[in-house]
Every structure is written in C-alpha cells, then in structure tokens.
Write an enzyme that holds these catalytic residues in place. Structure first.
Site, PDB file in Angstrom:
ATOM      1  N   ASN A 210       0.927  -1.191   0.061  1.00  0.00           N
ATOM      2  CA  ASN A 210       0.015  -0.104  -0.046  1.00  0.00           C
ATOM      3  C   ASN A 210       0.769   1.309  -0.075  1.00  0.00           C
ATOM      4  OD1 ASN A 210       0.596   0.586   2.895  1.00  0.00           O
ATOM      5  ND2 ASN A 210      -0.326  -1.241   3.256  1.00  0.00           N
ATOM      6  N   ALA A 277       1.629   1.043  11.588  1.00  0.00           N
ATOM      7  CA  ALA A 277       2.225   0.295  10.510  1.00  0.00           C
ATOM      8  C   ALA A 277       0.825   0.024   9.652  1.00  0.00           C
ATOM      9  CB  ALA A 277       2.737  -1.040  10.618  1.00  0.00           C
ATOM     10  N   PRO A 307      -2.696 -12.078  10.022  1.00  0.00           N
ATOM     11  CA  PRO A 307      -3.258 -11.882  11.367  1.00  0.00           C
ATOM     12  C   PRO A 307      -3.118 -10.273  11.527  1.00  0.00           C
ATOM     13  CG  PRO A 307      -0.701 -12.508  11.112  1.00  0.00           C
ATOM     14  CD  PRO A 307      -1.347 -12.815   9.593  1.00  0.00           C
ATOM     15  N   ASP A 308      -4.261  -9.884  12.712  1.00  0.00           N
ATOM     16  CA  ASP A 308      -4.130  -8.640  13.136  1.00  0.00           C
ATOM     17  C   ASP A 308      -3.333  -8.311  14.029  1.00  0.00           C
ATOM     18  OD1 ASP A 308      -4.784  -6.152  14.421  1.00  0.00           O
ATOM     19  OD2 ASP A 308      -6.586  -6.194  13.348  1.00  0.00           O
TER      20      ASP A 308
END
Ligand code: C5P
Length: 433
Positions: A210, A277, A307-308
């Site tokens: 991103n 992040a 994963p969070d």
C-alpha cells in the site's frame, strides 16, 4: 545537538542592537541541522538588512503581513503551521509589550497569535528598560501563559551601562531551545512502534502493498525518544531517506507475519505499543517460486487474511497500553470507535485518507496530516500540522493517558512480570540444551 536536527525553527528578530547576533544563532541552528525561517520586524531591519539573514538561513526572510508575493509562496498561516517552535531573539521591550496585548499589527505578532507551538523569547534591552515595572509585569504575564523566557544575561551593554538585559549567549540559547524538545513525559518507559507498509510476495519480483510512507511512525519514534522513552521501531519497507535517531533500535521486516513475530517477541519488554504500520490485510495463499508468466487473459490470485498484529499482541499482552490507527475514507468516528472495541486497545488515532482527505490534510507520503483521537470516555482533534509536530502532541497525550491507566490499575502489569519470568526460564532452558 541532535534534538534540533530536522526541527523547523521560526526565528523572529526584533528591533534591538543585539539583532546582529541573530546571525550567529542562525549559523548554530543550521549546524545542528535545523531548518530555519526568519521573520523580521520593521525595527529589526533598521539594524541589519534582511539579505544578511536570507544568506545565512538559506531561505527568504519574511517581513510583511500583507505582502502578496510572500503570501503566495508561504502565507502567514502556513508559516505558523510550519514551525515546530518560535524563538524571538532578540525580543525588544516593545515586542514583548505587543505580545502581551495580543497585537497582530505586524507579521511576527500575527504569527505568535496564530501558532500554538512553544514560543520562546530571548529579551535584549537596556538594563533600565528591563527593570521597569511595565516590562517586568509583561514578562510575568507572558510566563503565566506558558511563554518561555531565555535570559537575559547580565553584563556590559552596548549603551555603556552595566546590568541585566543582554541577549543570552547564542550557544546557551541553542541549548535552551533544544531542551524544549526533551519533554521527559515517557522517561523510564519502553515504547514499541510498528511503522510503514508490509509487502506480501506474489512471486520473486511482485508483491501486494500500500501507499504508506512510514513517516508518521518514524516521527512517533523520534518524538517518543525525545520524551525520554526507550524506543524499538519495527519497520516495514520504507524509503531509505527516512531516519530516526541512532538511539532508536530499528528492526526491519517485510511481511505482516514477520512484523507480528517481532512484535510478539518484544512485547514483554514494552510498556506501550503504537501500531502505526499499514499492515496488508491479505497475502497471497501461495507465493510462486518463479516469476508468473503472462500466458492467460485473466488470472485469479487467491488471498488469505493476515493476522491482526495489534489485536493479537494486545490479547496476548494485556499490560501493554496500546494505540492503533484508523485510516478511513468514510464514517471516521464510527469506524474508529468500533476499532477501539474490536481490537481492545486504549486509544485509536484516526485520519482521513484517499478521496476523503482534503489537499491540505495530506496523509500518505505527505509531511502534514490532521488527526482525531478517540479513547474510552474522550476524544481530541489535532488540526492540520506537520507529522513531526502531531507526533509530539500525540506522545504527550499518550503519556498522560498511560499514567491515568496505570494509576487506575486498568493495565495488568503483574501479568507482564509473569511473562518476563517465563521468558527468562525458556531462555536459560535454551542455553542448557
Ligand atoms: O483494521 P485496520 O487495518 O483498519 O486497523 C488499523 C490498525 O490496526 C493500525 O493500528 C494497524 O497498525 C493495525 N493493524 C495490525 N495488523 C493488521 C491490520 C491492522 O496491527 N493486520
């Protein structure tokens, strides 16, 4: 003088014989790698020409409130927003009295009113003018409003008199200015910060990622360090020109899974986690070992959830005072408050991104941003400003919310002690084997 590196110093120069000493102040500020912009009052230009300070600062000198050319280049409100600190040196008796009254009849007066960054004055005037009750009352009033006073020194004066009223020595002024950035609000705490994007490999040459630049996370690392914390930065791939002070321990990772692994491994050392992040939400189920060839008209890329990191680490290490970010294109407050609950964190820092962010707000890659903070029972808006300045304001707020959480016993510190014992035991077990 690392604390002044990359700081934006707005130096106001007013009408005093000591105006010539501003040249040395500018030189020392530039030696400390600070970015300096000079604003002169009419009185100051009668002692030294603007050209001198333009040459020394490397930037045009600002003089007039209503100057079309200057306003087009950098308007007075932009200049007020640009600064990390305003130092007026020398500050004349007249300027001090105008400041006290809140006058905005020239550029420097207007800037001091329009800005909410720390304001420091280094007075310089005849000793009798300094002693005069009018000046002393003005100085007391300004002090009570939070204005910092550097000096004046005592000694022989340009007019031949001896007494208090000399401009503080430039080297001492620079030291005092650097101290403005050492808030000490996080002394003794360890802060873990995640920053930048992550990259999820599709094949050896391609990845999903991103637009995150990492600037906000890096600014937070610097601000937390300046506030006295020990800082560990876990950084995704960011531009090499992005720097943090040497004392910030930086660990470089590429993928979300690596970022999670490092954050988990370091959580037992930390008191505060700031997850700045922009973690990729999905990764390819399979990263091709060879470069994928363009043989078909369309192709499917199967993705799986990452994963969070923030939610996982907070669940496993509930003693961590945890701060998350929410970059939204719609319903900012609703989404931010939902994240506060879903991730079980103490604070969410929200900002607009994409089409919802106005041009002035910036966001991805920009040096500026505007933030809205949410916590259980409160919220606060921080208007458009540099990421460096926002980071400092954020750190002050995080420090005070952290103190509240500790004092009210909301963070389970005992669990951290248990975790540290477990870590120590497994470490010595590993060594034996
Ligand atoms: O859910 P969302 O991605 O909007 O949440 C953003 C916040 O959660 C940020 O603080 C980000 O660093 C963190 N996050 C994370 N791991 C993920 C996704 C987001 O730590 N996989």
């Amino acid at each position: 003088m690392k604390r002044l590196a990359n700081k934006r110093i707005l130096l106001g120069i007013t009408g005093s014989i000591a105006a010539y000493k501003a040249g040395e102040i500018i030189r020392r500020l530039r030696d400390a790698n600070a970015d300096v912009r000079v604003v002169m009052t009419q009185g100051a230009t009668e002692f030294v020409t603007p050209l001198t300070f333009q040459a020394l600062s490397g930037n045009p000198v600002h003089q007039h409130l209503l100057d079309n050319d200057a306003e087009a280049a950098m308007g007075h409100i932009e200049l007020a927003r640009w600064a990390d600190v305003i130092l007026v040196a020398p500050a004349s008796a007249d300027f001090i009295s105008r400041l006290c009254l809140g006058r905005a009849n020239d550029l420097l007066g207007a800037l001091c009113l329009a800005s909410h960054v720390p304001l420091a004055l280094a007075p310089a005037m005849n000793q009798q003018m300094w002693k005069d009750p009018a000046t002393q009352t003005n100085v007391q009033t300004l002090r009570s409003r939070g204005v910092l006073l550097f000096g004046p020194d005592s000694g022989e004066q340009a007019c031949g008199e001896v007494g208090e009223g000399r401009l503080m020595q430039p080297h001492a002024l620079i030291d005092a200015l650097a101290d403005v950035f050492a808030t000490g609000s996080l002394t003794g705490q360890t802060v873990l910060i995640t920053a930048g994007p992550t990259r999820e490999a599709i094949d050896p040459v391609r990845y999903l990622s991103n637009h995150s630049s990492g600037k906000m996370g890096y600014a937070l690392a610097t601000a937390a360090m300046e506030a006295g914390a020990e800082v560990i930065l876990i950084s995704g791939p960011v531009d090499k020109s992005l720097l943090v002070p040497h004392s910030v321990k930086t660990i470089h990772v590429t993928t979300a899974e690596q970022m999670l692994e490092q954050t988990q491994a370091l959580a037992h050392k930390a008191d505060i986690l700031i997850a700045a992040a922009a973690v990729a939400d999905y990764r390819p189920v399979l990263a091709n070992s060879e470069k994928i060839k363009k043989s078909t008209e369309s192709m499917m890329l199967q993705l799986q959830r990452n994963p969070d990191i923030l939610a996982t680490v907070k669940r496993q290490s509930p003693w961590l005072f945890s701060v998350g970010f929410a970059a939204e294109t719609e319903n900012l407050e609703l989404h931010a408050r939902q994240k506060l609950k879903d991730k079980g964190v103490e604070m969410i820092v929200a900002n607009w991104v994409g089409h919802a962010a106005t041009e002035t707000q910036g966001t991805f890659g920009s040096d500026d941003n505007a933030l809205k903070l949410f916590w259980d029972g409160g919220e606060l808006e921080l208007g458009v400003s540099s990421k460096a300045r926002l980071a400092r304001e954020l750190v002050v707020l995080i420090a005070s919310q952290y103190d509240n959480a500790i004092q009210s016993g909301r963070l389970n510190k005992e669990q951290r002690e248990v975790e540290n014992v477990v870590q120590l035991r497994s470490h010595s077990h590993d060594k034996k084997n």
